[in-house]
Write an enzyme that holds these catalytic residues in place. Structure first.
Site, PDB file in Angstrom:
ATOM      1  N   VAL A   1       0.704  -1.051   0.247  1.00 43.13           N
ATOM      2  CA  VAL A   1       0.085  -0.063   0.124  1.00 43.13           C
ATOM      3  C   VAL A   1       0.887   1.130  -0.168  1.00 43.13           C
ATOM      4  CG1 VAL A   1      -1.861   1.446   1.778  1.00 43.13           C
ATOM      5  CG2 VAL A   1      -1.497  -1.340   1.018  1.00 43.13           C
ATOM      6  N   HIS A   2       0.697   1.973  -1.065  1.00 37.28           N
ATOM      7  CA  HIS A   2       1.724   2.910  -1.298  1.00 37.28           C
ATOM      8  C   HIS A   2       1.128   4.764  -2.049  1.00 37.28           C
ATOM      9  CE1 HIS A   2       1.980   2.662  -5.474  1.00 37.28           C
ATOM     10  NE2 HIS A   2       2.116   0.923  -5.024  1.00 37.28           N
ATOM     11  N   ALA A   3       0.916   5.014  -1.555  1.00 33.49           N
ATOM     12  CA  ALA A   3      -0.158   6.403  -2.653  1.00 33.49           C
ATOM     13  C   ALA A   3      -0.133   6.789  -3.126  1.00 33.49           C
ATOM     14  CB  ALA A   3       1.298   8.001  -2.482  1.00 33.49           C
TER      15      ALA A   3
ATOM     16  N   ALA B   1      -3.719   4.309  -2.265  1.00 34.03           N
ATOM     17  CA  ALA B   1      -4.201   4.244  -1.215  1.00 34.03           C
ATOM     18  C   ALA B   1      -4.839   5.547  -1.729  1.00 34.03           C
ATOM     19  CB  ALA B   1      -3.681   5.283  -0.349  1.00 34.03           C
TER      20      ALA B   1
END
Length: 86
Positions: A14-16, A19
């Site tokens: 889960v990264h920017a 997300a």
């Protein structure tokens, strides 16, 4: 209250980018949406930093609890967003 689990398929976890897309996708729901990872949880409507702060990695399992007046629709929306972005 409805619950489901999801295994992260994105190799970067889960990264920017995913997300942000997930938070955008759930914006219109009235229900409370809580993501649980290991022994920590975060209200997904609280913003991106709480979600990123969980440090969720590839192949880890997260749990989602949805509670509120539109929970059935919210569960479907969250599942769809996870499948599309994670």
């Amino acid at each position: 209250m409805e619950k489901f689990e999801y295994k992260i398929k994105d190799r970067d976890g889960v990264h920017a980018r995913p997300a942000g897309a997930i938070l955008q996708a759930i914006r219109g729901y009235k229900s409370d949406i809580t993501l649980i990872h290991k022994d920590r949880n975060v209200n997904l409507k609280g913003g991106i930093f709480g979600l990123l702060g969980l440090g969720i990695r590839f192949n880890e399992t997260v749990y989602v609890q949805v509670s509120g007046e539109d929970e059935a629709e919210a569960v479907k929306g969250v599942k769809d967003a996870f499948e599309k972005h994670l």
